[in-house]
Design a protein around this motif. Structure first.
Motif, PDB file in Angstrom:
ATOM      1  N   ALA A  99      19.043  -7.088   7.416  1.00 43.70           N
ATOM      2  CA  ALA A  99      18.673  -5.894   6.657  1.00 43.70           C
ATOM      3  C   ALA A  99      17.599  -6.207   5.625  1.00 43.70           C
ATOM      4  CB  ALA A  99      19.904  -5.303   5.980  1.00 43.70           C
ATOM      5  N   GLU A 100      17.718  -7.328   4.948  1.00 40.32           N
ATOM      6  CA  GLU A 100      16.731  -7.689   3.936  1.00 40.32           C
ATOM      7  C   GLU A 100      15.384  -8.035   4.581  1.00 40.32           C
ATOM      8  OE1 GLU A 100      15.077  -8.609   0.097  1.00 40.32           O
ATOM      9  OE2 GLU A 100      16.501  -7.191   0.974  1.00 40.32           O
ATOM     10  N   VAL A 101      15.420  -8.721   5.717  1.00 38.75           N
ATOM     11  CA  VAL A 101      14.185  -9.043   6.432  1.00 38.75           C
ATOM     12  C   VAL A 101      13.441  -7.758   6.804  1.00 38.75           C
ATOM     13  CG1 VAL A 101      13.297  -9.904   8.639  1.00 38.75           C
ATOM     14  CG2 VAL A 101      14.867 -11.306   7.296  1.00 38.75           C
ATOM     15  N   VAL A 102      14.165  -6.803   7.371  1.00 43.66           N
ATOM     16  CA  VAL A 102      13.540  -5.545   7.793  1.00 43.66           C
ATOM     17  C   VAL A 102      13.067  -4.750   6.582  1.00 43.66           C
ATOM     18  CG1 VAL A 102      13.931  -3.353   8.973  1.00 43.66           C
ATOM     19  CG2 VAL A 102      14.833  -5.469   9.949  1.00 43.66           C
ATOM     20  N   ARG A 103      13.856  -4.730   5.516  1.00 39.40           N
ATOM     21  CA  ARG A 103      13.450  -3.998   4.305  1.00 39.40           C
ATOM     22  C   ARG A 103      12.156  -4.567   3.746  1.00 39.40           C
ATOM     23  NH1 ARG A 103      13.163  -4.005  -0.987  1.00 39.40           N
ATOM     24  NH2 ARG A 103      13.696  -6.218  -1.074  1.00 39.40           N
ATOM     25  N   LEU A 104      12.032  -5.875   3.713  1.00 42.91           N
ATOM     26  CA  LEU A 104      10.816  -6.498   3.206  1.00 42.91           C
ATOM     27  C   LEU A 104       9.612  -6.139   4.069  1.00 42.91           C
ATOM     28  CD1 LEU A 104      12.234 -10.025   2.303  1.00 42.91           C
ATOM     29  CD2 LEU A 104      11.230  -8.392   0.683  1.00 42.91           C
ATOM     30  N   LEU A 105       9.782  -6.202   5.380  1.00 40.91           N
ATOM     31  CA  LEU A 105       8.682  -5.842   6.279  1.00 40.91           C
ATOM     32  C   LEU A 105       8.308  -4.370   6.123  1.00 40.91           C
ATOM     33  CD1 LEU A 105       9.734  -7.747   9.538  1.00 40.91           C
ATOM     34  CD2 LEU A 105       8.027  -8.443   7.849  1.00 40.91           C
ATOM     35  N   PRO A 110       5.956  -0.035   7.348  1.00 44.81           N
ATOM     36  CA  PRO A 110       7.140   0.394   8.086  1.00 44.81           C
ATOM     37  C   PRO A 110       6.901   0.527   9.586  1.00 44.81           C
ATOM     38  CG  PRO A 110       6.214   2.230   6.846  1.00 44.81           C
ATOM     39  CD  PRO A 110       5.499   0.994   6.396  1.00 44.81           C
ATOM     40  N   ASN A 111       5.648   0.629   9.999  1.00 46.76           N
ATOM     41  CA  ASN A 111       5.347   0.628  11.430  1.00 46.76           C
ATOM     42  C   ASN A 111       5.735  -0.709  12.045  1.00 46.76           C
ATOM     43  OD1 ASN A 111       3.452   3.200  11.995  1.00 46.76           O
ATOM     44  ND2 ASN A 111       3.026   2.384   9.966  1.00 46.76           N
ATOM     45  N   ILE A 112       5.337  -1.777  11.405  1.00 51.37           N
ATOM     46  CA  ILE A 112       5.666  -3.113  11.901  1.00 51.37           C
ATOM     47  C   ILE A 112       7.169  -3.330  11.857  1.00 51.37           C
ATOM     48  CG2 ILE A 112       5.417  -5.574  11.432  1.00 51.37           C
ATOM     49  CD1 ILE A 112       2.559  -4.976  10.491  1.00 51.37           C
ATOM     50  N   ALA A 113       7.836  -2.801  10.849  1.00 52.51           N
ATOM     51  CA  ALA A 113       9.296  -2.960  10.752  1.00 52.51           C
ATOM     52  C   ALA A 113      10.025  -2.180  11.832  1.00 52.51           C
ATOM     53  CB  ALA A 113       9.769  -2.511   9.374  1.00 52.51           C
ATOM     54  N   THR A 229       3.190   2.763  15.600  1.00 50.99           N
ATOM     55  CA  THR A 229       4.320   2.210  16.359  1.00 50.99           C
ATOM     56  C   THR A 229       4.104   2.371  17.859  1.00 50.99           C
ATOM     57  OG1 THR A 229       5.523   4.306  16.239  1.00 50.99           O
ATOM     58  CG2 THR A 229       5.984   2.669  14.522  1.00 50.99           C
ATOM     59  N   ALA A 230       3.107   3.175  18.243  1.00 52.40           N
ATOM     60  CA  ALA A 230       2.834   3.439  19.668  1.00 52.40           C
ATOM     61  C   ALA A 230       4.096   3.892  20.385  1.00 52.40           C
ATOM     62  CB  ALA A 230       2.229   2.212  20.337  1.00 52.40           C
ATOM     63  N   LEU A 265      21.784   0.249  10.758  1.00 55.05           N
ATOM     64  CA  LEU A 265      21.494  -0.572   9.580  1.00 55.05           C
ATOM     65  C   LEU A 265      20.005  -0.881   9.503  1.00 55.05           C
ATOM     66  CD1 LEU A 265      22.804  -2.285   7.205  1.00 55.05           C
ATOM     67  CD2 LEU A 265      22.581  -4.228   8.781  1.00 55.05           C
ATOM     68  N   VAL A 266      19.400  -1.200  10.639  1.00 50.65           N
ATOM     69  CA  VAL A 266      17.965  -1.505  10.653  1.00 50.65           C
ATOM     70  C   VAL A 266      17.157  -0.268  10.272  1.00 50.65           C
ATOM     71  CG1 VAL A 266      16.043  -2.308  12.065  1.00 50.65           C
ATOM     72  CG2 VAL A 266      18.303  -3.343  12.341  1.00 50.65           C
ATOM     73  N   HIS A 267      17.539   0.893  10.788  1.00 49.15           N
ATOM     74  CA  HIS A 267      16.848   2.126  10.397  1.00 49.15           C
ATOM     75  C   HIS A 267      16.983   2.376   8.891  1.00 49.15           C
ATOM     76  CE1 HIS A 267      15.457   3.623  14.200  1.00 49.15           C
ATOM     77  NE2 HIS A 267      16.639   3.526  14.753  1.00 49.15           N
TER      78      HIS A 267
END
Length: 423
Positions: A99-105, A110-113, A229-230, A265-267
């Motif tokens: 969750a923290e990794v995705v939040r940071l990205l 947010p496209n890359i995340a 995000t294509a 959680l990732v969303h």
């Protein structure tokens, strides 16, 4: 219409009424990726990449330019392999770390995340239902930097879980036929997991290599937000799939499961990252570019007591969102350690609470950016509106109103949430 992989720029404007371009994808040939050893290293690498990715995020959005180089960096970093089980060579990080990794990205772009959201979801499908042979093969692919996309959602069906794509037995393997929409990450993927119904009407996931004969990936995503995000269309015309590339996903939902909570959680982390980025950029804008209101009696807008009050309110919301994200991730980690119907339900509800709150926070903070920044903040060249467009688009993924229903039923009557991938 044929295409080549050297054309790596998404459209820079909304398409006219003409056939959308077809591409085979942007997956590239890479050296083996780094392998991350533990949770702390995963967060450190994500923090470093976030600094890199933030630098060009506004420009990529404005030009609708695919983050090809950035995704190559993400693959090479080893972050895509952090949820691979330790027995297969991965770091097997905690949900809190993911969750923290995705939040940071997401705070950077947010496209890359969002692009690897499905990647982590379908790694999890293999963890739950893949055979040892499948796990050995695919986890080695992931640790080498290969990316999973997705071909899951369909348009024009009765509801979001009404899947019409068919996986039909044919000799010793299967044939896939159907059309998928909102296929985030497929254009950039090495493998595309396809959700389909088998001859027995049960759900399966077929892992299809990019460029497979009969599979067409269309770059026809025209959303106002999450523009790079294509998230376009995948067409499947009798795509041949070997039996050892098919996983019985329906078994995931026959007992206590965390599939939905893990995905949601990732969303939630993406929404939290968008909110944090908008708050930080709003603060920088007010400090450096906003004039004080004439009646405020101060020389700097940042000293205006009404603006200070508003930033305090927004900061509370963002920090509460981040705290709920941590709480939800911990609930998943607790349930993973001792999975029961009760622990799975508690985790799903904790994630639903965090997601419901994060949705509202992301939308409010990205809108408030203009409230505190004033007219100048709305200027198109600044592209500050990308934060609101991204938040508004991403939060449409699944409705908060139904999460609130399940939360209320659980709190009031002890009713466990349903077993599916959306809670």
């Amino acid at each position: 219409m044929a295409s080549t992989t050297d054309d790596v720029t998404l459209r820079t404007e909304l398409p006219a009424a003409r056939p959308a371009p077809t591409r085979t994808g942007y997956a590239d040939h890479r050296e083996d990726a780094a392998v991350i050893d533990d949770d702390a290293q995963a967060v450190l690498v994500a923090r470093e990449l976030a600094v890199e990715f933030a630098a060009g995020a506004a420009e990529r959005d404005a030009e609708r330019r695919a983050p090809v180089a950035e995704l190559a960096r993400l693959s090479a970093s080893g972050l895509l392999g952090i949820t691979v089980p330790a027995v297969y060579g991965g770091a097997d990080v905690a949900a809190q770390t993911l969750a923290e990794v995705v939040r940071l990205l997401a705070s950077a772009d947010p496209n890359i995340a969002q692009i690897p959201q499905s990647h982590f979801t379908y790694v999890n499908v293999l963890r739950q239902q893949g055979s040892d042979e499948q796990q050995r093969f695919f986890f080695a692919e992931i640790l080498a930097g290969r990316r999973f996309g997705n071909a899951q959602s369909e348009a024009g069906t009765r509801h979001v879980q009404d899947y019409r794509t068919r996986l039909t037995a044919d000799g010793g393997g299967f044939l896939l036929t159907g059309v998928k929409h909102y296929s985030t990450g497929a254009l950039f993927a090495d493998w595309i997991p396809v959700l389909a119904r088998g001859d027995d009407e049960k759900l399966y996931v077929a892992y299809v290599p990019a460029g497979a004969p009969g599979m067409t990936i269309r770059d026809d995503w025209t959303g106002m937000g999450q523009r790079t995000t294509a998230s376009g269309t995948v067409e499947l015309d009798r795509v041949r799939v070997p039996a050892d590339r098919v996983v019985p996903h329906h078994l995931t939902f026959t007992g206590p499961q965390l599939h939905g909570a893990y995905s949601q959680l990732v969303h939630t982390a993406i929404d939290a990252g968008i909110a944090r980025a908008a708050l930080d950029e709003a603060g920088e804008f007010v400090r450096t570019r906003t004039r004080p209101w004439a009646e405020s009696g101060v020389d700097r807008a940042a000293d205006d007591p009404l603006l200070i009050q508003r930033f305090g309110e927004l900061a509370v919301q963002v920090r509460a969102t981040e705290a709920l994200l941590v709480d939800a991730a911990r609930a998943i980690d607790t349930a993973r350690a001792a999975l029961t119907e009760d622990s799975a339900a508690a985790a799903s509800i904790a994630v639903a609470v965090a997601k419901a709150f994060a949705d509202g926070t992301a939308i409010e903070v990205t809108s408030a950016l203009f409230e505190v920044g004033g007219t100048r903040s709305s200027l198109d060249p600044l592209n500050l509106h990308r934060h609101w467009r991204n938040a508004r688009t991403h939060t449409l993924h699944d409705p908060v109103r139904w999460k609130l229903q399940h939360i209320g039923r659980y709190v009031l009557n002890g009713t466990r949430p349903p077993r599916h991938g959306l809670i």
